[in-house]
Design an enzyme around this catalytic site. Structure first.
Site, short mmCIF file in Angstrom:
data_model
loop_
_atom_site.label_atom_id
_atom_site.label_comp_id
_atom_site.label_asym_id
_atom_site.label_seq_id
_atom_site.Cartn_x
_atom_site.Cartn_y
_atom_site.Cartn_z
N PHE A 251 1.32 -14.38 -34.84
CA PHE A 251 2.56 -14.91 -34.27
C PHE A 251 3.55 -15.37 -35.33
O PHE A 251 4.47 -16.12 -35.03
CB PHE A 251 2.27 -16.04 -33.27
CG PHE A 251 1.22 -15.69 -32.26
CD1 PHE A 251 1.46 -14.70 -31.32
CD2 PHE A 251 -0.01 -16.32 -32.26
CE1 PHE A 251 0.50 -14.35 -30.39
CE2 PHE A 251 -0.98 -15.97 -31.34
CZ PHE A 251 -0.73 -14.99 -30.40
N ILE A 477 -1.25 -7.13 -35.84
CA ILE A 477 -1.74 -8.48 -35.52
C ILE A 477 -2.20 -8.58 -34.07
O ILE A 477 -2.53 -9.64 -33.60
CB ILE A 477 -0.68 -9.54 -35.86
CG1 ILE A 477 0.61 -9.34 -35.06
CG2 ILE A 477 -0.40 -9.54 -37.36
CD1 ILE A 477 1.63 -10.46 -35.26
N GLY A 478 -2.18 -7.45 -33.38
CA GLY A 478 -2.70 -7.46 -32.00
C GLY A 478 -1.92 -6.64 -30.99
O GLY A 478 -2.48 -6.25 -29.96
N ILE A 638 9.91 2.76 -24.56
CA ILE A 638 8.60 2.12 -24.57
C ILE A 638 7.58 3.21 -24.88
O ILE A 638 7.28 4.05 -24.04
CB ILE A 638 8.30 1.45 -23.21
CG1 ILE A 638 9.38 0.42 -22.88
CG2 ILE A 638 6.92 0.82 -23.21
CD1 ILE A 638 9.56 -0.70 -23.89
N GLN A 647 1.93 -7.00 -24.24
CA GLN A 647 2.70 -7.79 -25.21
C GLN A 647 3.70 -8.70 -24.49
O GLN A 647 3.91 -9.85 -24.87
CB GLN A 647 3.41 -6.87 -26.18
CG GLN A 647 3.84 -7.59 -27.42
CD GLN A 647 4.44 -6.68 -28.47
OE1 GLN A 647 4.69 -5.50 -28.22
NE2 GLN A 647 4.68 -7.21 -29.64
N GLU A 714 9.51 -10.18 -29.95
CA GLU A 714 10.23 -11.46 -29.86
C GLU A 714 10.85 -11.68 -28.48
O GLU A 714 10.75 -12.76 -27.91
CB GLU A 714 11.33 -11.56 -30.93
CG GLU A 714 10.98 -10.98 -32.30
CD GLU A 714 9.76 -11.57 -32.95
OE1 GLU A 714 9.54 -12.79 -32.82
OE2 GLU A 714 9.03 -10.81 -33.62
MO1 MOS Z 1 6.73 -12.78 -35.86
S1 MOS Z 1 7.52 -14.60 -35.90
O1 MOS Z 1 7.87 -11.67 -35.97
O2 MOS Z 1 5.20 -12.67 -36.29
#
Ligand code: MOS
Length: 747
Positions: A251, A477-478, A638, A647, A714
């Site tokens: 995050f 990151i996921g 998408i 997400q 975001e």
């Molecule tokens: Mo983010 S705040 O773009 O991991």
């Protein structure tokens, strides 16, 4: 396989390509690598928030079983990148000097890492760490934001450059607010919030030679991390290998390099063995950034028929005493609505706390809470429906940059979301709808974030068996990066997803930027596309030279692969394996870079979102239950509908946390957090999260990039917190301007 999969225009839901690895435990995270001679590091944090270390008694720790080293500023090896001091006269770091761990005896925040104990097991390292005795000369610290707002300053970047995004901004008349027919003025406070990913920050540091470092590290950028540590150790970049194959959520806290990473690397060099270091959950609150506490004031003026006349938006965000962290809290206020007069003022408040960092929807999520709450307050003041009020001030071009949008389909989001949430059941007058004993309210909040694209390079090879294998340094990151890239490749080539592999998360792979700022699909996606097209070109050239005619005029778009067949303009043109055999080759390969175009100067490129919330509030207990959330996004194409929906649901969940539960509470007597685990710091759990519906406009933005994506990470959270706060107001008539909206604020 569904035939529609081969329709170039459609991206269908696909299960995560790495899902099985993750759920079976086969996926390896940074702290799960096992190396010969492994040792374990445990950090000791300072017990004061400001001052100096007088002495460190490490004798007992050094004598403890299994302890190999107790390292601090008193005995660390030389770190080339630490010298010279940023400010030679005082020895103090100047603005934008990251904390150099074990640099000297200065303490800038509570729990700043000051010692690392290295031992042959984790337990022994913990025991050793418990024996270290540190004496301090304590100085008076400042951690209380409200008590110190007088100390807020213009960021250095803005002082140096009046065109900097954080500089003072005025459009039109600066006094327009004073004479507006209808005015609202309100102050909003967002507390400090912590990223709290599931996986704790961890690093395994291994010096493979005196000048060759390998780190298994939880980061959002392998290449940026490689650069940082190559510089810190004054060694060539290619001598630093950064592995982040799997990252268990971040995050934003993996977008910066932190003291614990340097500590593990120093320790590994000092003990001449690999060191594994994983932070505790408590240390996640003090050592790896957070969303900064922010005060905002909005003055808004409008006419009775709903035309905005003026918006003045001021913000103060906290930062550390040694490093200025700025974010784009006020940017959307300049471009979201068609107010002729807009002023923004951005200030930083340095405190004796650790440096904050971007946290999902950085800046905009904070700013949107104030702006979108104020929009709701104004709509209420002029007795107008909040959607109508927004439509009245809808902008068809970017009013800040004075250029057209590349694409903007926010109206579609309003329309769709309105239907899905049941907006027609909302009453203009707050507190007028009930369901049994519960008060019912509806609210909405808009979000936007720049479609920021960076350069990326992908290596791709296609072999005789029809397997397509790609490599890129980007991390995941996921959100499902490999899945999305497999879909882009499948869409470009026609090759079935199960024949495609996308390797990521290593600095050894071709260059990519950070996984941050919603920029992965629109940066790496085009490089995947370019690589796939380059492979097709090779095939066209080779085929044209062998059997001429049909292929000689072909373009990459004319060629698709389907079940091992080459299809030229839809017609079968032999098999891939025959192609390789004819040419006596086993594979074709290519490396392609894709860069942002000049369109960024001509068009304002942004993703947009619209979040609707329906809440129940109990009139006696003040309990808020979010009953339904509808998230609508204009994020361009998408490419991976299934992971994209996940997400969005994740972002909305974070928004529920912002609105209702998350609050890092500090005891200012000590400058220390009292919320330092999931028992005290509340992230939304399953029972807090209702049915979340997601709608994508899904129209490509080909001005933004050739994949047509504008980014999603975001805007999934930006606008959610105000949607909930506005729904709470609609339910109760109570406007809570300091998050989180806990029951005590409603009764
Ligand atoms: Mo983010 S705040 O773009 O991991």
């Amino acid at each position: 396989m569904n035939e529609a999969f081969f329709d170039k225009k459609e991206y269908l839901p696909l299960d995560r390509v790495d899902g099985r690895l993750k759920v079976t435990g086969a996926a390896k995270y940074s702290a799960e690598y096992v190396l010969p001679d492994m040792t374990y590091g445990v950090l000791v944090g300072s017990r004061i928030a400001k001052g100096t270390i007088k002495s460190i008694d490490s004798k007992a720790a050094e004598r403890a079983p299994g302890v190999l080293a107790v390292i601090s500023h008193t005995n660390r090896i030389k770190v080339p990148g630490y010298e010279p001091s940023a400010d030679a006269s005082t020895g103090a770091p100047s603005a934008n000097q990251s904390l150099r761990v074990f640099y000297d005896n200065k303490v800038y925040s509570n729990d700043q890492p000051v010692v690392i104990v290295v031992a042959t097991s984790l337990e022994k390292a913990h025991y050793g760490a418990s024996l270290v005795e540190i004496q301090y000369d304590q100085e008076k610290h400042k951690t209380d934001f409200e008590a110190n707002t007088d100390g807020a300053v213009l960021p250095v970047a803005a002082k140096k450059n009046p065109k900097s995004p954080t500089a003072d901004y005025d459009r039109g008349q600066t006094d327009a607010f004073q004479s507006a027919p209808y005015k609202i003025e309100a102050e909003y406070v967002l507390p400090t919030e912590m990223h709290n990913p599931m996986e704790l920050q961890a690093i395994t540091a291994h010096w493979e030679a005196d000048d060759r470092l390998t780190i298994y590290d939880k980061v959002q950028g392998t290449k940026s991390t490689q650069k940082t540590f190559a510089k810190e150790w004054n060694i060539p970049e290619q001598n630093v290998k950064v592995i982040a194959t799997f990252v268990g959520g971040a995050f934003g806290n993996g977008l910066h390099s932190w003291p614990h990473e340097s500590a593990a690397i120093i320790a590994a060099k000092q003990v001449k063995r690999p060191v594994k270091l994983m932070l505790t959950r408590e240390q996640m609150f003090t050592m790896v950034g957070y969303r900064p506490r922010t005060w905002q004031k909005v003055q808004m003026g409008a006419t009775k028929d709903g035309k905005l006349v003026a918006i003045n938006h001021h913000s103060i965000g906290q930062t550390s005493s040694y490093e200025e962290f700025t974010e784009s809290t006020l940017q959307q206020t300049r471009m979201m609505y068609a107010s002729p007069n807009v002023s923004t003022r951005y200030r930083l408040l340095p405190l004796n706390v650790a440096t904050p960092i971007w946290m999902r929807g950085p800046g905009e999520a904070t700013g949107a809470f104030a702006l979108e709450s104020a929009m709701d307050e104004m709509a209420h003041a002029i007795e107008m429906d909040p959607i109508d009020f927004r439509l009245m001030n809808y902008t068809e071009t970017d009013p800040d940059k004075n250029i057209p949008w590349s694409t903007k389909f926010l109206r579609e989001c309003y329309e769709e979301g309105k239907e899905r949430i049941g907006w027609k059941n909302r009453k203009l007058k707050p507190g007028s709808v009930r369901d049994g004993e519960w008060l019912v309210g509806y609210g909405m909040g808009t979000g936007t974030f720049g479609a920021n694209r960076s350069s990326a390079t992908v290596h791709a090879e296609l072999d005789i068996n029809g397997n397509l294998v790609m490599h890129c340094a980007i991390t995941d990151i996921g959100p499902g990066t490999a899945t999305a890239m497999v879909q882009v490749a499948s869409n470009t080539t026609g090759i079935a997803p199960e024949k495609i592999t996308f390797h990521l998360g290593s600095s050894e792979f071709p260059n990519a930027g950070l996984q941050g700022g919603s920029s992965t699909v629109n940066s790496v996606g085009p490089a995947v596309q370019a690589a796939c097209n380059a492979l097709k070109e090779q095939l066209i050239t080779l085929s044209a030279s062998k059997n001429g005619s049909d292929f000689s005029a072909a373009k990459p778009d004319d060629v698709m692969f389907e079940k091992g067949e080459i299809r030229l303009s839809g017609k079968s043109s032999g098999t891939l394996s025959d192609f390789f055999k004819q040419n006596k080759i086993q594979k074709i390969e290519t490396t392609q870079e894709s860069k942002p175009s000049e369109n960024g100067k001509k068009y304002s490129m942004n993703a947009f979102s619209m979040h609707f919330a329906m809440v129940h509030v109990h009139p006696y207990t003040g309990q808020v239950r979010v009953k339904k959330i509808v998230c609508c996004a204009d994020a361009g194409t998408i490419v991976s509908p299934k992971t994209a929906e996940s997400q969005m649901i994740g972002g909305a969940t974070g928004g529920i946390g912002m609105a209702l539960t998350e609050d890092a509470v500090m005891d200012h007597r000590f400058g220390r957090y009292v919320t330092k685990d999931f028992g005290d710091y509340h992230v939304p759990v399953h029972a807090d999260v209702p049915d979340i519906e997601v709608y994508f406009v899904n129209k490509p933005d080909l001005l933004a990039d050739p994949v047509g994506s504008k980014g999603l990470g975001e805007i999934a959270i930006i606008g959610v917190a105000p949607a909930i706060a506005n729904a709470v107001f609609n339910a109760t008539g109570k406007r809570v301007r300091t998050l989180p909206i806990t029951p005590d604020k409603l009764i």
